[in-house]
Design an enzyme around this catalytic site. Sequence first.
Site, PDB file in Angstrom:
ATOM      1  N   SER A  19       1.259  -1.586   0.273  1.00  0.00           N
ATOM      2  CA  SER A  19       0.122  -0.067   0.030  1.00  0.00           C
ATOM      3  C   SER A  19       0.716   1.352   0.201  1.00  0.00           C
ATOM      4  O   SER A  19       2.305   0.789   0.133  1.00  0.00           O
ATOM      5  CB  SER A  19      -1.027  -0.418   1.390  1.00  0.00           C
ATOM      6  N   LYS A  67      -0.838   5.047  -5.813  1.00  0.00           N
ATOM      7  CA  LYS A  67      -1.630   4.661  -7.036  1.00  0.00           C
ATOM      8  C   LYS A  67      -2.518   6.209  -7.197  1.00  0.00           C
ATOM      9  O   LYS A  67      -3.347   6.399  -8.110  1.00  0.00           O
ATOM     10  CB  LYS A  67      -3.094   4.046  -6.317  1.00  0.00           C
ATOM     11  N   HIS A 108     -10.812  26.484   6.077  1.00  0.00           N
ATOM     12  CA  HIS A 108     -10.014  26.181   6.168  1.00  0.00           C
ATOM     13  C   HIS A 108      -9.330  26.190   4.031  1.00  0.00           C
ATOM     14  O   HIS A 108      -9.711  25.268   3.292  1.00  0.00           O
ATOM     15  CB  HIS A 108     -10.245  23.823   5.154  1.00  0.00           C
ATOM     16  N   LYS A 119       9.067   6.294 -11.906  1.00  0.00           N
ATOM     17  CA  LYS A 119      10.834   6.113 -11.409  1.00  0.00           C
ATOM     18  C   LYS A 119      10.531   7.749 -10.395  1.00  0.00           C
ATOM     19  O   LYS A 119       9.891   7.876 -10.551  1.00  0.00           O
ATOM     20  CB  LYS A 119      11.903   6.377 -11.244  1.00  0.00           C
ATOM     21  N   ASP A 120      10.830   7.138  -8.985  1.00  0.00           N
ATOM     22  CA  ASP A 120      10.531   8.292  -7.865  1.00  0.00           C
ATOM     23  C   ASP A 120      10.853   9.821  -8.796  1.00  0.00           C
ATOM     24  O   ASP A 120      12.501   9.684  -8.864  1.00  0.00           O
ATOM     25  CB  ASP A 120      11.744   8.119  -6.620  1.00  0.00           C
ATOM     26  N   THR A 148      11.432  -8.498 -10.115  1.00  0.00           N
ATOM     27  CA  THR A 148       9.854  -8.366 -11.041  1.00  0.00           C
ATOM     28  C   THR A 148       9.189  -9.270  -9.995  1.00  0.00           C
ATOM     29  O   THR A 148       7.468  -9.466 -10.502  1.00  0.00           O
ATOM     30  CB  THR A 148      10.178  -8.828 -12.360  1.00  0.00           C
ATOM     31  N   CYS A 162      -8.692  27.710  11.426  1.00  0.00           N
ATOM     32  CA  CYS A 162      -9.518  26.714  11.711  1.00  0.00           C
ATOM     33  C   CYS A 162      -9.255  26.780  13.274  1.00  0.00           C
ATOM     34  O   CYS A 162      -8.999  28.459  13.694  1.00  0.00           O
ATOM     35  CB  CYS A 162      -9.674  26.013  11.728  1.00  0.00           C
ATOM     36  N   GLU A 176      -6.765  26.154   2.757  1.00  0.00           N
ATOM     37  CA  GLU A 176      -5.263  25.141   2.092  1.00  0.00           C
ATOM     38  C   GLU A 176      -6.053  24.096   0.812  1.00  0.00           C
ATOM     39  O   GLU A 176      -5.905  23.982  -0.243  1.00  0.00           O
ATOM     40  CB  GLU A 176      -4.886  24.079   3.146  1.00  0.00           C
TER      41      GLU A 176
END
Length: 533
Positions: free
Chosen positions: A12, A16, A509, A237-238, A186, A384, A511
């Site tokens: 996880s 995604k 808020h 990739k990163d 892989t 807030c 943001e």
Amino acid sequence: MKYIFVTGGVVSSLGKGITSSSLGRLLKARGLNVNMIKIDPYLQIDAGTMSPFEHGEVFVTDDGGETDLDLGNYERFVDIGLKADNNITTGKIYWSVLSKERKGDYLGKTVQVIPHITNEIKDRIKNLGKESDITIIEIGGTVGDIESLPFLEAIRQFKKDVGKENVLYIHVSLLPYIRSAGELKTKPTQHSVKELKGIGIQPDILVCRSEIPISEKIKDKLALFCDVEKEAVIECKDARTIYEVPLNLEKEGLGKLVTEKLNLRDSTPDLTEWRAIVDRIINPMNEITIGIVGKYIELKDSYMSIMEALGHAGAKNDTKVNIAWINSEELETKNYEEILNKMVDDEKLHGILVPGGFGDRGIDGKVNAVRYAREKNIPFLGICLGMQCAVIEFARHVCGLNANSTEFDEETEHPVIDYIPEQREVTEKGGTMRLGAYPAVLTENSLASELYGSINASERHRHRYEVNPEYHEILKKNGLIISGMSPDGKLAEFIELENHKYFIATQAHPEFKSRPNKPHPLFHGLVKASIEK
């Protein structure tokens, strides 16, 4: 109408959400109307009652939805406004099905996962996709999770329901890098795809997350064992910043591949503005540090939208914004000033932001941080609870009142912060706060109206408490400017101070409405003031 389903494998927190958001940006840049959906397989109705330590930030939509933080990424990347319904949870699905059963909608039939739960899932996705060219649906969790099975079955059926030419399956998976061997592996991805195929879903595209570039040899291997075309094995990739991911995926050909597979007209995407933003993020001219005085700093995702909003404002000002995470409990001691002085002296604190939160833990530390910013002329933004702390601080140290919020002390002598009247009789926690977008009328020639460029503003809210109207006059008499009110003149939305480098706070808020291409004015103002010597 086309549908793209994004699943995840191996682990996880793989990205995604960023992958889905990036694809949304690439498709929108091609002139397509894109909608986004996040499916969360937990039993809650929404994210509103979940701990920030477990789930991170609760992202609030204009219509008052308390949703998964991934919806924030969708809005920021694709520059769209989403609704509560764009976050589908197991709780919502079962609640709806069981409510229909109680009303007799199923005409005495045995209510089962298939077809009743799966049909409910499909109906919601179809209804949300009606107005869009493409709807991207991210399935939370990892393939193999028992909680995800009804959703995976529903999306398997989707291809049959709407036609295979209208559905695309993208699987995001990890290629672990074994540093000692210098190899990408892989096998975990092969097993993940095998499990997905066992459910009846054959991925059309494989997006491979990795630390390093993927060789052609590995792409050939994955194409063979996962039964996808080689050009459908996409390297991810990163990146140096998450906003670089769309550019990397476009370079890999993902946007073109998706339009081809869905029989859509492909066009050259307009990513000029996006490239400029990424360039400013990667190559800043200045560098500052903003201190976030928070209660949930152990999990940085609790402040996801705030971090991103600071980054947007930094890019606008050609500045890298570092964040100093300050535990508010550590500022509850008498030496709080010494702690903050050292940070300022070491050039590790140029501005202070006090964000939202709930409960009395660490509150005096937040109040002390506000006092330091006010007295030392340090740029300050309160959000807030941060605004409520600013009012408490001002009432105590400028007005001379023994003040507090009734949230923290029901017997306080001077309740400068108190329940909104409509909230007094509320007993249930979920979905009962003052939620969603509300307008505010700003005072002319105030800092707030100057920042917004208007006397009208609309921001998203999530709160039960307000500045007690009975104390408005004494606060104003002592120099606090209430520069924004609800249209009925009852609820204080913005406060600020004169003769200060930058001191402003809002009950909202802000943001949640910041975008890479449209930084929020309150954050832009904070960063700009923090740059100035």
